[in-house]
Design an enzyme around this catalytic site. Structure first.
Site, mmCIF file in Angstrom:
data_model
loop_
_atom_site.group_PDB
_atom_site.id
_atom_site.type_symbol
_atom_site.label_atom_id
_atom_site.label_comp_id
_atom_site.label_asym_id
_atom_site.label_seq_id
_atom_site.Cartn_x
_atom_site.Cartn_y
_atom_site.Cartn_z
ATOM 1 N N HIS A 126 0.827 -1.216 0.000
ATOM 2 C CA HIS A 126 0.000 0.000 0.000
ATOM 3 C C HIS A 126 0.858 1.262 0.000
ATOM 4 C CE1 HIS A 126 0.845 0.963 4.208
ATOM 5 N NE2 HIS A 126 0.685 -0.331 4.474
ATOM 6 N N GLU A 176 -1.906 -7.211 7.870
ATOM 7 C CA GLU A 176 -0.539 -7.055 8.368
ATOM 8 C C GLU A 176 -0.323 -7.894 9.621
ATOM 9 O OE1 GLU A 176 2.484 -6.832 8.057
ATOM 10 O OE2 GLU A 176 2.938 -4.719 7.748
#
Length: 193
Positions: free
Chosen positions: A15, A85
């Protein structure tokens, strides 16, 4: 893990920049938006990815990954919690430097995260992504720094802790594939900005 299909290819995208990634703060479950710079970075991925046909496109459910996918031109993605994550537990929002004030020489690769995820736990969930991506076709995933480094290690048949050798910047893409059946890194940490 499944045997690697010769025509399998896994494209991974980290990202764009967030406030915490800019400050080197560990961000797992805190759902931060992209900064203006992160949005600009994500948009630069559009040209690099537009000419490639993907059989499936997956994203972490976190807004920073989903927004990067949208800005890169992918609006119809499959959300996959396995791409989230690494859960840093009590270290959420802290920098490595801050953690090392209490635990000298700490790294996510070598030490536990109190009330967070272990290396074995993140390995199990990213092995599921590897199993999906090893089928024939081209898979694109949008996710996060540590989870993608683990994903690369597991694609290559390495232990989770070996993910430490794969430096990965924000808003970059990498390509994992095979050379005569052997998993390889074809491109790494490529940026459009």
């Amino acid at each position: 893990m499944n045997v690697l299909a010769p025509e399998a290819e896994l494209w991974i995208v980290r990202h764009g920049q967030t406030e915490w990634s800019r400050e080197w703060r560990h961000t797992s479950f805190t759902d931060l938006p992209l900064t203006e710079e992160g949005e600009r970075q994500a948009e630069t991925l559009r040209d690099a990815l537009a000419s490639v046909e993907f059989d499936s496109v997956l994203s972490s459910p976190r807004i920073r990954a989903r927004r990067t996918a949208e800005l890169a031109g992918f609006h119809d993605v499959i959300l996959d919690e396995d791409l989230a994550e690494w859960d840093y537990g009590d270290y959420e929002g802290l920098t490595t430097e801050t953690i090392r004030e209490r635990v000298p020489d700490w790294t996510v690769w070598t030490h536990p995260c109190p009330n967070g995820e272990t290396a074995a736990e993140i390995g199990v969930r990213l092995d599921r992504v590897v199993d999906l991506a090893r089928r024939p076709g081209r898979t694109l995933v949008f996710a996060h720094g540590h989870s993608l480094r683990v994903l690369a290690a597991r694609w290559l048949g390495l232990e989770v802790e070996q993910g430490r050798i794969f430096d990965l910047d924000t808003a970059t893409y990498s390509v994992l594939s095979a050379d005569r059946g052997t998993p390889v890194v074809k491109r790494w940490n490529v940026t459009g900005w």
